[in-house]
Write a protein that holds these residues in place. Structure first.
Motif, PDB file in Angstrom:
ATOM      1  N   HIS A 136     -14.743   6.331  -1.135  1.00  0.00           N
ATOM      2  CA  HIS A 136     -13.595   7.420  -1.382  1.00  0.00           C
ATOM      3  C   HIS A 136     -13.936   8.285  -3.020  1.00  0.00           C
ATOM      4  CE1 HIS A 136     -12.959   7.487   2.506  1.00  0.00           C
ATOM      5  NE2 HIS A 136     -11.764   6.029   2.846  1.00  0.00           N
ATOM      6  N   GLU A 137     -13.475   7.139  -3.869  1.00  0.00           N
ATOM      7  CA  GLU A 137     -13.612   7.331  -4.859  1.00  0.00           C
ATOM      8  C   GLU A 137     -15.162   8.179  -5.381  1.00  0.00           C
ATOM      9  OE1 GLU A 137     -13.540   5.482  -9.471  1.00  0.00           O
ATOM     10  OE2 GLU A 137     -13.804   4.450  -7.370  1.00  0.00           O
ATOM     11  N   VAL A 138     -16.120   7.913  -5.114  1.00  0.00           N
ATOM     12  CA  VAL A 138     -17.124   8.687  -5.405  1.00  0.00           C
ATOM     13  C   VAL A 138     -17.626   9.709  -4.765  1.00  0.00           C
ATOM     14  CG1 VAL A 138     -19.846   8.029  -4.678  1.00  0.00           C
ATOM     15  CG2 VAL A 138     -18.228   6.147  -5.626  1.00  0.00           C
ATOM     16  N   GLN A 139     -16.976   9.825  -3.975  1.00  0.00           N
ATOM     17  CA  GLN A 139     -17.577  10.964  -2.449  1.00  0.00           C
ATOM     18  C   GLN A 139     -15.535  12.493  -3.574  1.00  0.00           C
ATOM     19  OE1 GLN A 139     -17.863  10.645   1.507  1.00  0.00           O
ATOM     20  NE2 GLN A 139     -17.065  13.154   1.671  1.00  0.00           N
ATOM     21  N   ASP A 140     -14.481  11.813  -3.941  1.00  0.00           N
ATOM     22  CA  ASP A 140     -14.217  12.757  -3.988  1.00  0.00           C
ATOM     23  C   ASP A 140     -14.374  13.317  -5.947  1.00  0.00           C
ATOM     24  OD1 ASP A 140     -12.489  12.093  -1.929  1.00  0.00           O
ATOM     25  OD2 ASP A 140     -11.206  11.099  -3.154  1.00  0.00           O
ATOM     26  N   ARG A 141     -15.365  12.149  -6.538  1.00  0.00           N
ATOM     27  CA  ARG A 141     -15.648  12.557  -7.866  1.00  0.00           C
ATOM     28  C   ARG A 141     -17.191  12.961  -7.068  1.00  0.00           C
ATOM     29  NH1 ARG A 141     -13.777  10.337 -12.528  1.00  0.00           N
ATOM     30  NH2 ARG A 141     -15.457  11.028 -13.410  1.00  0.00           N
ATOM     31  N   LEU A 142     -17.757  13.413  -6.340  1.00  0.00           N
ATOM     32  CA  LEU A 142     -19.273  14.116  -6.362  1.00  0.00           C
ATOM     33  C   LEU A 142     -18.551  15.368  -6.063  1.00  0.00           C
ATOM     34  CD1 LEU A 142     -21.677  13.807  -6.535  1.00  0.00           C
ATOM     35  CD2 LEU A 142     -21.895  12.933  -3.696  1.00  0.00           C
ATOM     36  N   LEU A 143     -17.254  15.324  -5.034  1.00  0.00           N
ATOM     37  CA  LEU A 143     -17.405  16.857  -4.607  1.00  0.00           C
ATOM     38  C   LEU A 143     -16.510  17.375  -5.849  1.00  0.00           C
ATOM     39  CD1 LEU A 143     -16.782  18.691  -2.249  1.00  0.00           C
ATOM     40  CD2 LEU A 143     -14.462  17.306  -2.604  1.00  0.00           C
ATOM     41  N   ALA A 144     -15.628  16.848  -6.796  1.00  0.00           N
ATOM     42  CA  ALA A 144     -15.496  17.831  -7.473  1.00  0.00           C
ATOM     43  C   ALA A 144     -16.279  17.945  -8.563  1.00  0.00           C
ATOM     44  CB  ALA A 144     -13.420  16.272  -8.764  1.00  0.00           C
ATOM     45  N   THR A 145     -17.147  17.429  -9.171  1.00  0.00           N
ATOM     46  CA  THR A 145     -18.224  17.641  -9.815  1.00  0.00           C
ATOM     47  C   THR A 145     -19.381  19.420  -9.099  1.00  0.00           C
ATOM     48  OG1 THR A 145     -18.333  15.349 -10.418  1.00  0.00           O
ATOM     49  CG2 THR A 145     -20.604  16.866 -11.399  1.00  0.00           C
ATOM     50  N   VAL A 146     -19.962  18.960  -7.608  1.00  0.00           N
ATOM     51  CA  VAL A 146     -20.818  19.542  -8.075  1.00  0.00           C
ATOM     52  C   VAL A 146     -19.934  20.888  -7.391  1.00  0.00           C
ATOM     53  CG1 VAL A 146     -22.067  18.753  -5.861  1.00  0.00           C
ATOM     54  CG2 VAL A 146     -20.172  19.077  -5.282  1.00  0.00           C
ATOM     55  N   ARG A 147     -18.608  21.158  -7.467  1.00  0.00           N
ATOM     56  CA  ARG A 147     -17.768  22.174  -6.771  1.00  0.00           C
ATOM     57  C   ARG A 147     -17.510  22.844  -8.473  1.00  0.00           C
ATOM     58  NH1 ARG A 147     -13.172  20.828  -1.957  1.00  0.00           N
ATOM     59  NH2 ARG A 147     -15.098  21.536  -0.444  1.00  0.00           N
ATOM     60  N   THR A 148     -17.728  22.314  -9.183  1.00  0.00           N
ATOM     61  CA  THR A 148     -17.645  22.457 -11.138  1.00  0.00           C
ATOM     62  C   THR A 148     -18.959  23.350 -11.837  1.00  0.00           C
ATOM     63  OG1 THR A 148     -17.322  20.227 -11.946  1.00  0.00           O
ATOM     64  CG2 THR A 148     -14.883  21.038 -11.043  1.00  0.00           C
ATOM     65  N   ARG A 149     -19.878  22.191 -11.654  1.00  0.00           N
ATOM     66  CA  ARG A 149     -20.974  22.507 -11.905  1.00  0.00           C
ATOM     67  C   ARG A 149     -21.939  23.630 -11.711  1.00  0.00           C
ATOM     68  NH1 ARG A 149     -23.465  16.712 -13.903  1.00  0.00           N
ATOM     69  NH2 ARG A 149     -21.732  15.741 -15.370  1.00  0.00           N
ATOM     70  N   PRO A 150     -22.402  24.742 -12.296  1.00  0.00           N
ATOM     71  CA  PRO A 150     -23.481  25.664 -11.984  1.00  0.00           C
ATOM     72  C   PRO A 150     -24.635  24.490 -10.843  1.00  0.00           C
ATOM     73  CG  PRO A 150     -23.704  24.849 -14.239  1.00  0.00           C
ATOM     74  CD  PRO A 150     -22.593  24.163 -13.714  1.00  0.00           C
ATOM     75  N   GLN A 151     -25.184  25.725 -10.395  1.00  0.00           N
ATOM     76  CA  GLN A 151     -25.483  25.600  -9.267  1.00  0.00           C
ATOM     77  C   GLN A 151     -27.452  24.894  -9.562  1.00  0.00           C
ATOM     78  OE1 GLN A 151     -25.759  24.430  -5.446  1.00  0.00           O
ATOM     79  NE2 GLN A 151     -23.341  24.243  -5.429  1.00  0.00           N
TER      80      GLN A 151
END
Length: 221
Positions: A136-151
């Motif tokens: 869960h910790e990893v999925q939450d961080r990954l979700l936050a990362t991909v939503r804030t970094r440019p595609q």
């Protein structure tokens, strides 16, 4: 190129960690499971590659920070040369760069070392079955990362994905295995597999870990 083990009942596993105090007890504990054979314990990525080249391996439980060859490079080489071998990262590091680097290299799972024995065993079984496994910790961080970094270029989803394929990708992004997806959508597992094959081909998705990353990046999960 290695092939999957012929015995579907027992999974051949390598434990890779540069610290013997971690590696050896973990190998011993996993070896107590009814369906896991720990066939090697490796101190670095070079030892992992040598062991996989010597005999088929289902899953490598991979630390990231190791001397000689680190877990990221070892995962990348396994993905290229031994795609039948799944990698589950088990590390103390849950920073954005480590997570993205491991998944991009082809890791099918990512756990932190606070995971319990049963969590690790479940992750090994799931990875061997082709499922993505993120705590869960990893999925939450990954979700936050991909939503804030440019595609990155080429990472948007193709326009010709069907609504059902998008639904399946969304559920993969949530970490659901095929059986759970089938139950949720009221379709057969065979139909789920067909949708997965189609969307992987259309979107140029490598594996389920890549599908999780793409789903999160597209805001589907």
């Amino acid at each position: 190129m290695s092939e999957p083990t012929g015995n579907p009942q027992r999974l051949r596993v390598i434990v890779a960690d540069d610290q013997a105090a971690v590696r050896e007890p973990l190998a011993a504990v996993l070896g107590m499971s009814d369906d896991i054979d720990v066939v090697a314990a490796a101190a670095n990525g070079v030892e992992v590659l040598a062991a996989v080249a010597a005999a088929p391996v289902d899953v490598v439980l991979m630390d990231l920070r190791m001397p000689v060859m680190d877990g990221i490079e070892a995962t990348r080489r396994l993905s290229e040369d031994h795609p039948a071998t799944a990698v589950v990262v088990l590390t103390t590091f849950a920073d954005d760069d480590s997570i993205l680097a491991a998944l991009s290299a082809g890791a099918r799972g990512y756990l932190t070392k606070n995971a319990g024995r049963q969590d690790i065993i479940r992750a090994i079984r799931a990875a061997a079955a082709g499922q993505a496994v993120l705590d869960h910790e990893v999925q939450d961080r990954l979700l936050a990362t991909v939503r804030t970094r440019p595609q990155e270029g080429g990472q948007t989803l193709p326009a010709d994905l069907t609504p059902r394929e998008r639904e399946v990708l969304t559920l993969i992004g949530q970490g659901l295995p095929n059986r759970a997806i089938a139950e949720k959508l009221f379709i057969s597992e065979a139909t789920v597999k067909t949708h997965i094959n189609n969307l992987f081909a259309k979107a140029d998705i490598r594996d389920r870990a890549d599908a999780v990353r793409r789903a999160l990046a597209a805001g589907l999960a």
